[in-house]
Design an enzyme around this catalytic site. Structure first.
Site, mmCIF file in Angstrom:
data_model
loop_
_atom_site.group_PDB
_atom_site.id
_atom_site.type_symbol
_atom_site.label_atom_id
_atom_site.label_comp_id
_atom_site.label_asym_id
_atom_site.label_seq_id
_atom_site.Cartn_x
_atom_site.Cartn_y
_atom_site.Cartn_z
ATOM 1 N N ASN A 98 -41.025 3.386 -60.978
ATOM 2 C CA ASN A 98 -40.018 3.283 -59.931
ATOM 3 C C ASN A 98 -38.589 3.332 -60.461
ATOM 4 O OD1 ASN A 98 -38.766 2.170 -57.290
ATOM 5 N ND2 ASN A 98 -38.312 0.545 -58.776
ATOM 6 N N ARG B 252 -34.967 -5.489 -58.829
ATOM 7 C CA ARG B 252 -34.281 -5.486 -57.534
ATOM 8 C C ARG B 252 -34.769 -4.302 -56.715
ATOM 9 N NH1 ARG B 252 -28.282 -5.519 -58.262
ATOM 10 N NH2 ARG B 252 -28.505 -6.459 -60.321
ATOM 11 N N ASP C 18 -36.024 -1.134 -71.487
ATOM 12 C CA ASP C 18 -35.399 0.088 -70.987
ATOM 13 C C ASP C 18 -36.458 1.190 -71.029
ATOM 14 O OD1 ASP C 18 -33.946 2.483 -70.686
ATOM 15 O OD2 ASP C 18 -32.192 1.684 -71.720
ATOM 16 N N TYR D 191 -29.504 14.317 -60.012
ATOM 17 C CA TYR D 191 -30.511 13.419 -59.453
ATOM 18 C C TYR D 191 -31.643 14.217 -58.814
ATOM 19 C CZ TYR D 191 -32.582 9.941 -56.307
ATOM 20 O OH TYR D 191 -33.468 9.127 -55.635
ATOM 21 N N LYS E 41 -35.761 14.467 -59.749
ATOM 22 C CA LYS E 41 -36.809 14.102 -58.808
ATOM 23 C C LYS E 41 -37.755 15.265 -58.530
ATOM 24 C CE LYS E 41 -35.618 9.837 -58.355
ATOM 25 N NZ LYS E 41 -36.522 8.757 -58.829
#
Length: 299
Positions: free
Chosen positions: A89, A18, A62, A153, A157
């Site tokens: 991604n 998705r 996974d 998060y 990143k």
């Protein structure tokens, strides 16, 4: 890499079921690329592969499970014959501040966003060396712009960006190129989830100055990543107006910038903590592969 250079090449995309992964896969398929789709939702992956037509493959895996990821990669290479480009991604984000997020949720974010990227590279490295291929690793604008409420998060990143920078130099002698992508808020379920679940998140988003408060349409993001793959770009910013801020990232973490950010977010952070406690879960409802004690099951 020219527009025709992807014809017949195999591109592996993680998190392809998705959002950004699926949208990018559709765009790359138009260039004649053959897609190797990896994700947790087998039904969605199968439907996407069927939509793209003959010559594509998918595997449910996974990215935090090394054995499953290696098996998926080897199975798709056996099916498609080679591997030329890898787009790492897959990623998730938890709701709330460090204080309101269970340690299990912090750990899962690190496992997917950072360990999953490293594992994806490790599982595909021999194939990309053979093809003198290209990696595109999904980092974020959060790598260089501190965003309270997204501490873990953002940490993952930033780590992905530095992993990509070092990997680029390690693989240069082998002819393998490495790029990092730095999107801001993209109109996917990962952003729509907190906008729906947490009124404070929506309020904070509206108070951020451009481009940091910008929500980019999914297709515009996929188009930018498509160009990055075709050009084997070192970096891509979505939107492109983020690029100058990445160059002056030290200013974004300065005392002056912190004061400005706190002035805009102090009240909304307190509200966010209250909302997360009432919500009773650490992730958006669409997030798969999450099972934390006390959380509601994904709907």
């Amino acid at each position: 890499m020219s527009r025709d250079a992807l014809a017949g090449r195999v591109v592996l995309v993680t998190g392809a079921a998705r959002g950004i992964g699926a949208a990018l896969a559709r765009r790359l398929a138009r260039h004649g690329a053959r897609l190797a789709l990896v994700g947790l939702e087998g039904d969605r992956l199968a439907a996407l592969a069927a939509e793209l037509g003959a010559g594509h493959a998918w595997a449910e895996a996974d990215v935090t499970r090394d054995d499953a990821l290696v098996r998926a990669v080897e199975r798709m290479v056996a099916t498609l014959g080679r591997l030329d480009v890898v787009v790492a991604n897959a990623g998730i984000a938890s709701h709330g501040t460090v204080a309101t997020t269970p340690m299990a949720a912090h750990r899962r974010v690190v496992d997917v966003n950072l360990t999953g990227v490293i594992g994806t590279v490790h599982a595909t490295l021999a194939h990309l060396k053979a093809a003198r291929g290209h990696y595109l690793l999904l980092s974020s604008a959060a790598a260089f712009a501190p965003m309270p409420g997204l501490a873990t998060y953002a940490a993952t990143k930033a780590a992905v960006e530095q992993f990509g920078n070092a990997l680029r130099m390690e693989l240069a002698p082998d002819g393998v190129t490495v790029g990092t992508a730095h999107p801001i808020w993209i109109d996917t379920e990962m952003v729509r989830g907190p906008r729906t679940d947490l009124p404070s998140f929506e309020a904070a988003l509206g108070r951020l100055p451009p481009p940091f408060g910008t929500v980019v349409p999914l297709d515009a993001c996929a188009a930018a990543l498509e160009r990055a793959v075709l050009r084997r770009a070192r970096r891509v910013f979505v939107p492109s107006s983020l690029a100058p801020f990445a160059m002056v990232r030290a200013l974004l973490a300065s005392r002056f910038a912190e004061r400005l950010m706190l002035a805009r977010t102090r009240d909304t952070l307190a509200a966010m903590e209250r909302e997360v406690r009432v919500l009773g879960r650490s992730f958006a409802a669409h997030t798969v592969g999450i099972a934390l004690p006390g959380d509601e099951p994904p709907r």
